[in-house]
Design a protein around this motif. Structure first.
Motif, PDB file in Angstrom:
ATOM      1  N   ARG A  35       0.961  -1.473   0.198  1.00 18.19           N
ATOM      2  CA  ARG A  35      -0.197   0.208   0.090  1.00 18.19           C
ATOM      3  C   ARG A  35       0.502   1.287   0.140  1.00 18.19           C
ATOM      4  O   ARG A  35       2.400   0.994   0.364  1.00 18.19           O
ATOM      5  N   LEU A  36       0.284   2.253  -0.276  1.00 16.89           N
ATOM      6  CA  LEU A  36       1.044   3.631  -0.571  1.00 16.89           C
ATOM      7  C   LEU A  36      -0.067   5.001  -0.006  1.00 16.89           C
ATOM      8  O   LEU A  36      -1.029   4.651  -0.091  1.00 16.89           O
ATOM      9  N   LEU A  37       0.447   5.847   0.970  1.00 13.52           N
ATOM     10  CA  LEU A  37       0.396   6.988   0.746  1.00 13.52           C
ATOM     11  C   LEU A  37       1.246   8.050   0.720  1.00 13.52           C
ATOM     12  O   LEU A  37       2.147   8.391   0.851  1.00 13.52           O
ATOM     13  N   VAL A  38      -0.044   8.803  -0.378  1.00 12.20           N
ATOM     14  CA  VAL A  38       0.721  10.055  -0.242  1.00 12.20           C
ATOM     15  C   VAL A  38       0.434  11.173   0.053  1.00 12.20           C
ATOM     16  O   VAL A  38      -0.979  11.560   0.456  1.00 12.20           O
TER      17      VAL A  38
ATOM     18  N   LEU B  55     -10.231  -0.933   3.763  1.00 12.80           N
ATOM     19  CA  LEU B  55      -9.696  -1.065   2.608  1.00 12.80           C
ATOM     20  C   LEU B  55      -7.946  -1.128   3.180  1.00 12.80           C
ATOM     21  O   LEU B  55      -7.063  -1.963   2.179  1.00 12.80           O
ATOM     22  N   MET B  56      -7.698  -0.629   4.084  1.00 14.45           N
ATOM     23  CA  MET B  56      -6.093  -0.483   4.860  1.00 14.45           C
ATOM     24  C   MET B  56      -5.806  -1.489   4.918  1.00 14.45           C
ATOM     25  O   MET B  56      -5.140  -1.702   5.437  1.00 14.45           O
ATOM     26  N   CYS B  57      -6.894  -2.107   6.250  1.00 13.95           N
ATOM     27  CA  CYS B  57      -6.596  -2.905   7.211  1.00 13.95           C
ATOM     28  C   CYS B  57      -5.997  -4.431   6.787  1.00 13.95           C
ATOM     29  O   CYS B  57      -5.971  -5.000   6.874  1.00 13.95           O
TER      30      CYS B  57
ATOM     31  N   LEU C 190      -6.933  -6.267  -3.168  1.00 13.26           N
ATOM     32  CA  LEU C 190      -6.743  -4.822  -2.366  1.00 13.26           C
ATOM     33  C   LEU C 190      -6.000  -3.791  -2.157  1.00 13.26           C
ATOM     34  O   LEU C 190      -5.533  -3.974  -1.044  1.00 13.26           O
ATOM     35  N   ALA C 191      -5.451  -3.587  -2.975  1.00 12.07           N
ATOM     36  CA  ALA C 191      -3.900  -2.754  -2.685  1.00 12.07           C
ATOM     37  C   ALA C 191      -4.629  -0.861  -2.260  1.00 12.07           C
ATOM     38  O   ALA C 191      -5.165  -0.425  -3.412  1.00 12.07           O
ATOM     39  N   GLY C 192      -4.500  -0.096  -0.952  1.00 11.47           N
ATOM     40  CA  GLY C 192      -5.370   0.745  -1.259  1.00 11.47           C
ATOM     41  C   GLY C 192      -3.939   2.200  -1.064  1.00 11.47           C
ATOM     42  O   GLY C 192      -3.101   1.203  -0.859  1.00 11.47           O
TER      43      GLY C 192
ATOM     44  N   ALA D  80      -1.802   4.754   9.157  1.00 11.59           N
ATOM     45  CA  ALA D  80      -0.541   3.553  10.053  1.00 11.59           C
ATOM     46  C   ALA D  80      -0.718   2.488   8.845  1.00 11.59           C
ATOM     47  O   ALA D  80       0.509   1.706   9.523  1.00 11.59           O
ATOM     48  N   GLU D  81      -1.597   1.592   7.831  1.00  8.72           N
ATOM     49  CA  GLU D  81      -1.483   0.780   7.433  1.00  8.72           C
ATOM     50  C   GLU D  81      -0.270   0.937   5.969  1.00  8.72           C
ATOM     51  O   GLU D  81      -0.242  -0.686   5.170  1.00  8.72           O
ATOM     52  N   ALA D  82      -0.522   2.460   5.609  1.00  5.35           N
ATOM     53  CA  ALA D  82       0.634   2.255   4.614  1.00  5.35           C
ATOM     54  C   ALA D  82       1.912   2.258   4.721  1.00  5.35           C
ATOM     55  O   ALA D  82       2.613   1.936   5.451  1.00  5.35           O
TER      56      ALA D  82
END
Ligand code: ADP
Ligand code: MG
Length: 500
Positions: A27-30, A167-169, A176-178, A194-196
């Motif tokens: 996963r990714l956080l922007v 979605l994220m956890c 599914l990749a958030g 926090a999950e990314a």
């Protein structure tokens, strides 16, 4: 196989790649202030990965609808559909592996949250048979997973936060990749952020966001000061899919553009002569509110999008070959496929494994350049497993069957065609074991569910005769199988057809 998505260049001028498989797992956080280039970055990522993986975009501002023309995404106008409708649409998109953009533009916050939650719920809840990998991009994620209660109802917030948390956890197991973007890290719910494991940090001004970013990245707060100096389109990358150490990179250009990008300065027009008269003229009579368009038929749209989708495969250099050569190659490819399927356990091996072996055999056959891609292979396998020979393709009535089959996901089409074939020839209805096998499964229950699904879709009608034997009739064509024992051993309807 690793697929590297090129995001742009490092400040040193080297290509900056993102590992797609790793991204799917981590996963990714922007994050970056408004105007820092997050949506552009997401667009770059979507464009580069479109040929490789199914995508869904939760698009609060209608930025991404332009992906449709170039990459065949189905745009779903959230305004036109109920929550229930969107949930089902999410499930169907997954079933048919259609890339989608959920346009939430024009809805109030409450409805944006509710409808995004419904659609995400559909993606999440689909049956485990359809857990193929998929990128789920959420722009302005703080709208859907706010850190604190806002003006919306508690219910909407709960639904939306729940969907984002899922979605994220819990999305990973379901394929599914958030990928979430936010302008204010401090406004995004902590558990969602926090999950990314991958981060792209863009220009950030506020101390509180900088502090959160530093915490997430495990940096000294002092180091995070560097985020202030980033330019538009520049991001610090960190994470298993990107770089092991913080790496500054410039996001590359995109092929498509936001429909409503930043307003540009334009020269002022000549002064309007009768400005008082024009601007202050009496308003027109209060016409009844414009008629709403009827909700478009989602299934129709899905079908159309699915038909259009194969056109976006990666570009391959064109080589002209004669018709005979094509036919000859086809025959050799078919022969190779038969060889792969001749192995006793071939019916139950994962498609990826079969494809690997198929590719190797094709290379040995000297078919290197003409190896069908995975999608073509899937289609060929579907036909082969259903026991359909090449002869049948010319039959007019059979064209009708193929057309009907096209509303089903690829991997179900073969089963439908096998049953259609039995109906056409009035052979006994195949048993559950034969149906499961054509689907590449050992599960009899799954075979029964498949028939149930086709019946729901209005393709077939199943009946039992007095002796508990099954008869399947094709809707409209009115071909019916002879009665067949659902528990019959795995004997194909026509013995010679089994050898493809
Ligand atoms: N890497 C880039 N290269 C060229 N233009 C960019 C780049 N990043 C952003 N832009 C442009 O800057 C503007 C703001 O970017 P945008 O992605 O909308 O920002 P954000 O989503 O963070 O608010 C847009 O007009 C966009 O096209
Ligand atoms: Mg944006």
């Amino acid at each position: 196989m690793t697929v590297a998505i090129e995001m742009g260049q490092t400040t040193a001028g080297a290509a900056a790649a993102m590992d797609l498989e790793e991204l799917l797992a981590t996963r990714l956080l922007v994050q970056g202030n408004s105007g820092s280039g997050k949506s552009h970055l997401l667009r770059r990522l979507l464009e580069q990965s479109a040929p490789w993986v199914q995508q869904a975009v939760i698009d609060p501002e209608g930025d991404f609808v332009t992906l449709a023309e170039r990459f065949g995404h189905l745009v779903i106008e959230a305004e036109d559909h109920t929550e229930r409708g969107l949930q089902v649409a999410g499930e169907r998109a997954r079933l048919h592996r259609v890339s989608t953009v959920l346009n939430l533009e024009g809805l109030d916050a409450e409805n944006q949250m509710r409808r995004a939650a419904a659609f995400l719920g559909g993606l999440f809840d689909v049956d485990r048979d359809h857990w193929y990998p998929m990128l789920v991009v959420v722009d302005e994620a703080q709208l859907f997973a706010p850190a604190v209660a806002g003006e919306v109802s508690d219910e909407a917030r709960k639904l939306s936060l729940g969907a984002m948390t899922n979605l994220m956890c819990r999305g990973r197991k379901r394929g599914l990749a958030g990928i979430i973007a936010t302008q204010r890290l401090a406004k995004l719910a902590k558990n969602v952020a926090a999950e990314a494991s991958n981060f792209l940090m863009g220009r950030t001004f506020l101390d509180i966001d900088m502090a959160r970013a530093a915490d997430l990245l495990g940096m000294e707060r002092r180091q995070a000061e560097a985020f202030r100096d980033l330019e538009r389109g520049q991001f610090m990358a960190l994470g298993p899919a990107l770089s092991r150490r913080p790496l500054r990179l410039n996001i590359g250009p995109t092929d498509t553009h936001a429909r409503n990008s930043t307003p540009r300065l334009m020269p002022m027009p000549e002064a309007l002569e009768d400005m008082r008269a024009v601007i202050l003229a009496a308003p027109p009579p209060d016409a009844s509110r414009p008629q709403r368009r009827p909700a478009p038929d989602l299934l129709e749209q899905l079908r159309a999008a699915k038909a259009a989708a194969p056109e976006i495969e990666p570009v391959v250099a064109e080589v002209t070959v004669s018709a005979e050569e094509v036919a000859e190659r086809r025959e050799r490819v078919d022969r190779t496929l038969r060889a792969v399927l001749a192995a006793p356990d071939a019916g139950f091996r994962a498609i990826g494994v079969l494809y690997q072996e198929f590719v190797v055999r094709c290379r040995i056959e000297g078919l290197g350049a003409a190896v069908p891609d995975l999608n073509d292979f899937r289609r060929m396998l579907t036909h082969a497993r259903a026991g359909l020979g090449a002869d049948i393709a010319d039959d007019d009535a059979w064209q009708e069957v193929t057309l009907r089959a096209s509303i089903l996901p690829d991997d179900m089409q073969g089963v439908f065609m096998m049953i259609a074939r039995a109906a056409k020839e009035a052979w006994p209805c195949p048993g559950d074991a034969a149906i499961a096998r054509a689907y590449g499964s050992h599960s009899l229950r799954r075979a029964q569910r498949l028939l149930g699904y086709m019946e729901e879709q209005g393709l077939i009608v199943c009946q039992l005769d007095g002796a508990g034997r099954r008869i399947v009739t094709l809707v409209e064509l009115a071909w019916a199988t002879a009665p067949g024992d659902p528990n019959a051993d795995d004997i194909p309807a026509e013995p010679s057809a089994a050898s493809v």
